[in-house]
Design a protein around this motif. Sequence first.
Motif, PDB file in Angstrom:
ATOM      1  N   GLY A 253       0.805  -1.215   0.000  1.00 26.83           N
ATOM      2  CA  GLY A 253       0.000   0.000   0.000  1.00 26.83           C
ATOM      3  C   GLY A 253       0.835   1.260   0.000  1.00 26.83           C
ATOM      4  O   GLY A 253       0.396   2.311  -0.499  1.00 26.83           O
ATOM      5  N   LEU A 254       2.050   1.197   0.540  1.00 30.88           N
ATOM      6  CA  LEU A 254       2.956   2.343   0.512  1.00 30.88           C
ATOM      7  C   LEU A 254       3.393   2.627  -0.920  1.00 30.88           C
ATOM      8  O   LEU A 254       3.357   3.778  -1.382  1.00 30.88           O
ATOM      9  CB  LEU A 254       4.160   2.058   1.414  1.00 30.88           C
ATOM     10  N   ASN A 255       3.791   1.578  -1.636  1.00 30.32           N
ATOM     11  CA  ASN A 255       4.171   1.761  -3.037  1.00 30.32           C
ATOM     12  C   ASN A 255       3.010   2.316  -3.855  1.00 30.32           C
ATOM     13  O   ASN A 255       3.187   3.202  -4.690  1.00 30.32           O
ATOM     14  CB  ASN A 255       4.658   0.437  -3.620  1.00 30.32           C
ATOM     15  N   GLU A 256       1.813   1.792  -3.595  1.00 29.46           N
ATOM     16  CA  GLU A 256       0.635   2.264  -4.323  1.00 29.46           C
ATOM     17  C   GLU A 256       0.364   3.736  -4.032  1.00 29.46           C
ATOM     18  O   GLU A 256       0.054   4.518  -4.937  1.00 29.46           O
ATOM     19  CB  GLU A 256      -0.572   1.417  -3.941  1.00 29.46           C
ATOM     20  N   ALA A 257       0.504   4.130  -2.756  1.00 27.93           N
ATOM     21  CA  ALA A 257       0.239   5.522  -2.387  1.00 27.93           C
ATOM     22  C   ALA A 257       1.222   6.476  -3.047  1.00 27.93           C
ATOM     23  O   ALA A 257       0.887   7.633  -3.341  1.00 27.93           O
ATOM     24  CB  ALA A 257       0.296   5.674  -0.862  1.00 27.93           C
ATOM     25  N   LEU A 258       2.429   6.008  -3.303  1.00 34.75           N
ATOM     26  CA  LEU A 258       3.445   6.844  -3.941  1.00 34.75           C
ATOM     27  C   LEU A 258       3.410   6.736  -5.463  1.00 34.75           C
ATOM     28  O   LEU A 258       4.146   7.452  -6.145  1.00 34.75           O
ATOM     29  CB  LEU A 258       4.843   6.441  -3.440  1.00 34.75           C
ATOM     30  N   GLY A 259       2.589   5.830  -5.990  1.00 34.91           N
ATOM     31  CA  GLY A 259       2.595   5.605  -7.428  1.00 34.91           C
ATOM     32  C   GLY A 259       3.867   4.932  -7.888  1.00 34.91           C
ATOM     33  O   GLY A 259       4.298   5.088  -9.033  1.00 34.91           O
ATOM     34  N   ALA A 260       4.505   4.158  -6.992  1.00 35.46           N
ATOM     35  CA  ALA A 260       5.764   3.467  -7.296  1.00 35.46           C
ATOM     36  C   ALA A 260       5.473   2.024  -7.697  1.00 35.46           C
ATOM     37  O   ALA A 260       4.463   1.441  -7.288  1.00 35.46           O
ATOM     38  CB  ALA A 260       6.680   3.484  -6.066  1.00 35.46           C
ATOM     39  N   PRO A 261       6.351   1.423  -8.489  1.00 30.91           N
ATOM     40  CA  PRO A 261       6.140   0.018  -8.855  1.00 30.91           C
ATOM     41  C   PRO A 261       6.295  -0.891  -7.641  1.00 30.91           C
ATOM     42  O   PRO A 261       6.957  -0.524  -6.666  1.00 30.91           O
ATOM     43  CB  PRO A 261       7.243  -0.244  -9.887  1.00 30.91           C
ATOM     44  N   PRO A 262       5.680  -2.071  -7.676  1.00 33.27           N
ATOM     45  CA  PRO A 262       5.888  -3.026  -6.580  1.00 33.27           C
ATOM     46  C   PRO A 262       7.346  -3.453  -6.553  1.00 33.27           C
ATOM     47  O   PRO A 262       8.047  -3.395  -7.568  1.00 33.27           O
ATOM     48  CB  PRO A 262       4.961  -4.190  -6.943  1.00 33.27           C
ATOM     49  N   HIS A 263       7.830  -3.877  -5.374  1.00 32.67           N
ATOM     50  CA  HIS A 263       9.229  -4.296  -5.315  1.00 32.67           C
ATOM     51  C   HIS A 263       9.424  -5.611  -6.059  1.00 32.67           C
ATOM     52  O   HIS A 263       8.472  -6.336  -6.357  1.00 32.67           O
ATOM     53  CB  HIS A 263       9.748  -4.382  -3.876  1.00 32.67           C
ATOM     54  N   ASP A 264      10.680  -5.917  -6.360  1.00 34.02           N
ATOM     55  CA  ASP A 264      10.980  -6.995  -7.291  1.00 34.02           C
ATOM     56  C   ASP A 264      11.026  -8.377  -6.647  1.00 34.02           C
ATOM     57  O   ASP A 264      11.441  -9.341  -7.298  1.00 34.02           O
ATOM     58  CB  ASP A 264      12.294  -6.712  -8.030  1.00 34.02           C
ATOM     59  N   TYR A 265      10.609  -8.491  -5.379  1.00 35.03           N
ATOM     60  CA  TYR A 265      10.547  -9.825  -4.769  1.00 35.03           C
ATOM     61  C   TYR A 265       9.094 -10.180  -4.442  1.00 35.03           C
ATOM     62  O   TYR A 265       8.804 -10.882  -3.484  1.00 35.03           O
ATOM     63  CB  TYR A 265      11.434  -9.903  -3.533  1.00 35.03           C
ATOM     64  N   ALA A 266       8.176  -9.742  -5.290  1.00 34.60           N
ATOM     65  CA  ALA A 266       6.744  -9.911  -5.015  1.00 34.60           C
ATOM     66  C   ALA A 266       6.331 -11.363  -4.872  1.00 34.60           C
ATOM     67  O   ALA A 266       5.336 -11.666  -4.203  1.00 34.60           O
ATOM     68  CB  ALA A 266       5.925  -9.245  -6.128  1.00 34.60           C
ATOM     69  N   ALA A 267       7.079 -12.297  -5.472  1.00 35.30           N
ATOM     70  CA  ALA A 267       6.708 -13.715  -5.409  1.00 35.30           C
ATOM     71  C   ALA A 267       7.213 -14.401  -4.150  1.00 35.30           C
ATOM     72  O   ALA A 267       6.926 -15.594  -3.942  1.00 35.30           O
ATOM     73  CB  ALA A 267       7.243 -14.447  -6.644  1.00 35.30           C
ATOM     74  N   TRP A 268       7.946 -13.676  -3.299  1.00 35.44           N
ATOM     75  CA  TRP A 268       8.513 -14.296  -2.094  1.00 35.44           C
ATOM     76  C   TRP A 268       7.424 -14.415  -1.035  1.00 35.44           C
ATOM     77  O   TRP A 268       6.944 -13.416  -0.496  1.00 35.44           O
ATOM     78  CB  TRP A 268       9.680 -13.465  -1.581  1.00 35.44           C
ATOM     79  N   ASP A 269       7.006 -15.654  -0.752  1.00 38.51           N
ATOM     80  CA  ASP A 269       5.956 -15.883   0.226  1.00 38.51           C
ATOM     81  C   ASP A 269       6.192 -17.207   0.934  1.00 38.51           C
ATOM     82  O   ASP A 269       7.227 -17.864   0.722  1.00 38.51           O
ATOM     83  CB  ASP A 269       4.565 -15.837  -0.422  1.00 38.51           C
ATOM     84  N   LEU A 270       5.251 -17.601   1.788  1.00 45.96           N
ATOM     85  CA  LEU A 270       5.416 -18.813   2.575  1.00 45.96           C
ATOM     86  C   LEU A 270       5.598 -20.040   1.686  1.00 45.96           C
ATOM     87  O   LEU A 270       6.462 -20.885   1.936  1.00 45.96           O
ATOM     88  CB  LEU A 270       4.211 -18.998   3.500  1.00 45.96           C
ATOM     89  N   ALA A 271       4.786 -20.153   0.648  1.00 44.87           N
ATOM     90  CA  ALA A 271       4.873 -21.327  -0.216  1.00 44.87           C
ATOM     91  C   ALA A 271       6.249 -21.427  -0.873  1.00 44.87           C
ATOM     92  O   ALA A 271       6.840 -22.514  -0.951  1.00 44.87           O
ATOM     93  CB  ALA A 271       3.777 -21.271  -1.279  1.00 44.87           C
TER      94      ALA A 271
END
Length: 257
Positions: free
Chosen positions: A158-176
Amino acid sequence: MHSPDDPAGPPAFEALVADGEAAVFEGWDFGVFGDRLREAAGSWDYRDVVHGLLPGADALLDMGTGGGELLSGLSPRPGDTCATESYEPNVAVARARLEPLGIAVSAIGDDSRLPFPDARFDLVINRHESFDAREVRRILRPGGVFVTQQVGGRDLAGLNEALGAPPHDYAAWDLAAAAGEVEAAGLRVLDRREELIPAAFSDVGALVWFLRITPWQVPGFTVEGYRDRLLGLHARMASGTPLEVRAHRFLVVAERG
């Protein structure tokens, strides 16, 4: 630093930004933000998870110790306790805190190889540090346990969205993804948890400060580059509406058979 609770009223945009750009941050203790950056408690407490495993540990490694803040407070620690740190400015801070306690701190680089022999530890802990699961398995003794809490790829989106910035490049990093790597390395997952935890920034100075010390959140962030968005957020936060976001955290506890 200026406080958003100053009885004289909210500080002006430029003053808050100047504070955020000049504020000192040493080690890795976000408690220095106070109420300016609030994060709700999750359903687990990393420190409690680690404390529960300490009585059975004879040799402990803390991967990515930061400034040694958490490790120095763990008790009872094994007599054989070590730490690593990959962020160069934190190495001296960690050594100053931990070496008087008899804890050696190894500075490591981008190479995923850890400077320890095979089967060296029976407990390896890792809070928000990258890891190579094969290396973790190598340095664990049979029956040893690995505990890691990670920052997930949806962290503060939500911080990136509020700034109009792209999502960070590790978006796929999750529990799975993490559990998959751990299991592929030959470790047995004992516990896995994942949450999106409410968090909030109360003023634009705290926001600038945070982005300055976490350059991976919005790569290339500058105040000038995002001035219009920051001004809009300042108007909103100064009126008493914080920027509400969600922190992405997950936990994996695994054992070497």
